[in-house]
Design a protein around this motif. Structure first.
Motif, mmCIF file in Angstrom:
data_model
loop_
_atom_site.group_PDB
_atom_site.id
_atom_site.type_symbol
_atom_site.label_atom_id
_atom_site.label_comp_id
_atom_site.label_asym_id
_atom_site.label_seq_id
_atom_site.Cartn_x
_atom_site.Cartn_y
_atom_site.Cartn_z
ATOM 1 N N ILE A 109 -24.835 -1.431 10.028
ATOM 2 C CA ILE A 109 -25.916 -1.237 9.737
ATOM 3 C C ILE A 109 -26.170 -0.594 8.375
ATOM 4 C CG2 ILE A 109 -26.676 -1.031 11.945
ATOM 5 C CD1 ILE A 109 -26.497 1.851 11.802
ATOM 6 N N SER A 110 -27.199 -0.613 7.742
ATOM 7 C CA SER A 110 -27.485 0.051 6.581
ATOM 8 C C SER A 110 -27.585 1.601 6.675
ATOM 9 C CB SER A 110 -28.757 -0.391 5.877
ATOM 10 O OG SER A 110 -29.108 0.311 4.648
ATOM 11 N N ALA A 111 -26.682 2.286 5.757
ATOM 12 C CA ALA A 111 -26.923 3.831 5.714
ATOM 13 C C ALA A 111 -27.849 4.152 4.625
ATOM 14 C CB ALA A 111 -25.521 4.420 5.482
ATOM 15 N N VAL A 112 -29.040 4.962 4.950
ATOM 16 C CA VAL A 112 -29.927 5.199 4.313
ATOM 17 C C VAL A 112 -30.181 6.690 4.126
ATOM 18 C CG1 VAL A 112 -32.354 5.265 3.510
ATOM 19 C CG2 VAL A 112 -31.292 3.335 4.449
ATOM 20 N N GLY A 113 -29.855 7.451 3.070
ATOM 21 C CA GLY A 113 -29.726 8.839 2.987
ATOM 22 C C GLY A 113 -28.853 9.510 3.769
ATOM 23 N N THR A 114 -28.745 10.080 4.894
ATOM 24 C CA THR A 114 -27.626 10.935 5.497
ATOM 25 C C THR A 114 -27.724 10.359 6.849
ATOM 26 O OG1 THR A 114 -29.044 12.675 6.189
ATOM 27 C CG2 THR A 114 -27.924 12.846 3.855
ATOM 28 N N MET A 115 -26.311 10.122 7.356
ATOM 29 C CA MET A 115 -26.077 10.020 8.842
ATOM 30 C C MET A 115 -24.830 10.704 9.382
ATOM 31 S SD MET A 115 -25.417 5.744 8.928
ATOM 32 C CE MET A 115 -25.255 5.957 10.716
ATOM 33 N N LYS A 165 -31.354 17.918 3.751
ATOM 34 C CA LYS A 165 -31.032 16.523 4.553
ATOM 35 C C LYS A 165 -29.696 16.568 5.196
ATOM 36 C CE LYS A 165 -34.090 13.671 2.018
ATOM 37 N NZ LYS A 165 -34.389 12.512 0.965
ATOM 38 N N ILE A 166 -28.630 17.086 4.425
ATOM 39 C CA ILE A 166 -27.075 17.208 5.005
ATOM 40 C C ILE A 166 -27.099 18.090 6.204
ATOM 41 C CG2 ILE A 166 -25.280 17.695 4.551
ATOM 42 C CD1 ILE A 166 -25.573 16.988 1.748
ATOM 43 N N GLN A 167 -27.868 19.255 5.985
ATOM 44 C CA GLN A 167 -27.708 20.014 7.127
ATOM 45 C C GLN A 167 -28.594 20.010 8.479
ATOM 46 O OE1 GLN A 167 -25.155 21.619 6.433
ATOM 47 N NE2 GLN A 167 -25.780 23.843 6.149
ATOM 48 N N THR A 168 -29.565 18.939 8.025
ATOM 49 C CA THR A 168 -30.557 18.615 9.080
ATOM 50 C C THR A 168 -29.636 17.534 9.918
ATOM 51 O OG1 THR A 168 -32.542 18.769 7.776
ATOM 52 C CG2 THR A 168 -32.553 17.253 9.780
ATOM 53 N N ALA A 169 -29.089 16.420 9.297
ATOM 54 C CA ALA A 169 -28.278 15.695 9.845
ATOM 55 C C ALA A 169 -26.982 16.348 10.872
ATOM 56 C CB ALA A 169 -27.686 14.548 8.857
ATOM 57 N N ARG A 170 -26.619 17.344 10.276
ATOM 58 C CA ARG A 170 -25.799 18.050 10.977
ATOM 59 C C ARG A 170 -26.221 18.876 12.236
ATOM 60 N NH1 ARG A 170 -22.377 21.244 6.089
ATOM 61 N NH2 ARG A 170 -20.666 19.663 6.003
ATOM 62 N N GLY A 171 -27.446 19.290 12.316
ATOM 63 C CA GLY A 171 -27.986 19.833 13.289
ATOM 64 C C GLY A 171 -28.126 21.204 13.087
ATOM 65 N N SER A 209 -21.380 -2.256 -5.709
ATOM 66 C CA SER A 209 -22.530 -1.047 -6.526
ATOM 67 C C SER A 209 -22.674 0.110 -5.634
ATOM 68 C CB SER A 209 -23.853 -1.663 -6.990
ATOM 69 O OG SER A 209 -24.635 -2.349 -5.705
ATOM 70 N N GLY A 210 -22.224 0.163 -4.527
ATOM 71 C CA GLY A 210 -22.506 1.165 -3.598
ATOM 72 C C GLY A 210 -21.198 2.470 -3.529
ATOM 73 N N ARG A 211 -21.885 3.627 -3.716
ATOM 74 C CA ARG A 211 -21.136 4.764 -3.499
ATOM 75 C C ARG A 211 -21.608 5.800 -2.453
ATOM 76 N NH1 ARG A 211 -19.824 7.774 -8.804
ATOM 77 N NH2 ARG A 211 -17.883 8.058 -7.855
ATOM 78 N N ALA A 212 -20.745 6.305 -1.694
ATOM 79 C CA ALA A 212 -21.208 7.369 -0.568
ATOM 80 C C ALA A 212 -20.142 8.606 -0.699
ATOM 81 C CB ALA A 212 -20.998 6.717 0.777
ATOM 82 N N ALA A 213 -20.620 9.641 0.142
ATOM 83 C CA ALA A 213 -19.731 10.809 0.298
ATOM 84 C C ALA A 213 -19.978 11.081 1.674
ATOM 85 C CB ALA A 213 -20.378 12.086 -0.488
ATOM 86 N N GLU A 238 -21.091 24.029 15.983
ATOM 87 C CA GLU A 238 -21.113 22.747 16.409
ATOM 88 C C GLU A 238 -21.760 21.703 15.384
ATOM 89 O OE1 GLU A 238 -19.516 21.386 19.123
ATOM 90 O OE2 GLU A 238 -18.617 23.260 19.290
ATOM 91 N N LEU A 239 -21.099 21.564 14.432
ATOM 92 C CA LEU A 239 -21.938 20.877 13.453
ATOM 93 C C LEU A 239 -20.942 19.491 13.075
ATOM 94 C CD1 LEU A 239 -22.024 23.566 10.322
ATOM 95 C CD2 LEU A 239 -23.911 22.813 12.119
ATOM 96 N N ALA A 240 -21.872 18.528 12.445
ATOM 97 C CA ALA A 240 -21.338 17.164 12.296
ATOM 98 C C ALA A 240 -20.721 16.903 10.934
ATOM 99 C CB ALA A 240 -22.492 16.217 12.685
ATOM 100 N N SER A 241 -19.856 16.022 10.883
ATOM 101 C CA SER A 241 -19.360 15.303 9.844
ATOM 102 C C SER A 241 -20.560 14.366 9.182
ATOM 103 C CB SER A 241 -18.160 14.678 9.681
ATOM 104 O OG SER A 241 -16.972 15.686 10.063
ATOM 105 N N VAL A 242 -21.033 14.471 8.092
ATOM 106 C CA VAL A 242 -22.396 13.712 7.497
ATOM 107 C C VAL A 242 -21.753 12.882 6.344
ATOM 108 C CG1 VAL A 242 -24.508 13.791 6.307
ATOM 109 C CG2 VAL A 242 -23.716 15.428 8.323
ATOM 110 N N LEU A 243 -22.418 11.483 6.420
ATOM 111 C CA LEU A 243 -22.271 10.563 5.453
ATOM 112 C C LEU A 243 -23.631 10.555 4.421
ATOM 113 C CD1 LEU A 243 -20.575 8.196 4.123
ATOM 114 C CD2 LEU A 243 -21.999 6.481 5.406
ATOM 115 N N VAL A 244 -23.495 10.782 3.185
ATOM 116 C CA VAL A 244 -24.420 10.625 2.335
ATOM 117 C C VAL A 244 -24.249 9.411 1.285
ATOM 118 C CG1 VAL A 244 -25.872 11.889 0.577
ATOM 119 C CG2 VAL A 244 -24.580 13.190 2.206
ATOM 120 N N ALA A 245 -25.319 8.611 1.519
ATOM 121 C CA ALA A 245 -25.313 7.206 0.530
ATOM 122 C C ALA A 245 -25.913 7.624 -0.750
ATOM 123 C CB ALA A 245 -26.098 6.155 1.189
#
Length: 260
Positions: free
Chosen positions: A66-72, A245-251, A85-89, A43-50
């Motif tokens: 809202i501003s995406a800082v780090g991972t969400m 950080k990605i894995q923490t955001a995923r739970g 000038s922004g990029r994300a994954a 039960e993992l989440a899809s995560v956005l990385v700024a």
């Protein structure tokens, strides 16, 4: 959801040949990290990385970005926007990776928890996607743009929209493109194009409906530049501090870095 057409075998052969060529071009240039796919039953989440500042998200049901800082965490119904000038994954639990380049706006229309069924609506800008695993028949990864729907099962490719004109470039394997009815927005089953490795198509005016469009061949320099650019993103995502950080955001807090 992919339509099987009579010359599919030919495209597969071309796709394999093109992919081998690409590997030959990049040997000795870059050795990119590979993100380990996670078991789809978790039960993992899809995560956005700024990856750069000025990335914003409008969550489903919210009127504002809202501003995406780090991972969400990202869910179906969310919208993601990058500035000039922004990029994300966007990293899926199954290892699929979608990179949003500068000046991109997309909406996540469908997104299953395991990442094996996903529909993205690309409004403007460009995204690069690597689908790591071959999806089953009832699974899909699709990108909707003005005029066309791009469908893949296991490939690496780029989709862009500029001035309401979509283009698709394929790096490995095969991508299927289906025309969309201009009135209903639904796929037109008989208007299908398959692109193989190293091919690019830009759909202007009514070309997608008439079939009177030309396939371009990506140059060696273009292929090298694209692979190098996204290898750098792989390296950024697989740095231990970012991966945690990605894995923490995923739970899920991993015992190891999660890369191979």
């Amino acid at each position: 959801m992919l339509t099987i057409i009579h010359n599919r075998l030919l495209y597969i052969v071309l796709g394999i040949a093109g992919f081998l060529l690409i590997l030959g071009l990049t040997v000795g240039i870059v050795e990119s990290s590979k993100i380990e796919p996670l078991a789809s039953d978790l039960e993992l989440a899809s995560v956005l990385v700024a990856l750069n500042p000025e990335v914003s998200v409008k969550q489903s049901g919210s009127p504002d970005f809202i501003s995406a800082v780090g991972t969400m965490e990202i869910k179906a119904g969310d919208e993601i926007r990058t500035s000039n000038s922004g990029r994300a994954a966007l990293l899926y639990p199954n290892g699929t990776l979608t990179t949003l380049n500068e000046g991109t706006h997309l909406a996540v229309k469908t997104l299953e928890k395991d990442g094996n069924s996903s529909l993205i609506v690309l409004k403007v800008g460009s995204i690069w996607t690597r689908v790591k695993t071959l999806l089953e028949e009832d699974e899909f990864y699709e990108i909707e743009t003005p005029k066309v729907l791009t469908s893949v099962r296991g490939t690496e490719f780029e989709v862009a929209v500029k001035d309401n004109i979509p283009s698709v470039a394929v790096i490995s394997n095969i991508v299927e493109i289906t025309a969309l009815d201009p009135e209903t927005g639904l796929p037109l089953a008989k208007k299908v194009v398959e692109l193989a490795s190293g091919e690019k198509v830009t759909f202007e005016a009514q070309e997608v409906f008439t079939g009177e469009f030309s396939r371009e061949r990506l140059t060696k320099e273009e292929i090298k530049a694209k692979i190098l650019a996204h290898a750098q993103i792989d390296q950024e995502l697989t740095r231990p501090e970012v991966w945690q950080k990605i894995q923490t955001a995923r739970g899920r807090v991993p015992a190891e870095a999660g890369v191979k």
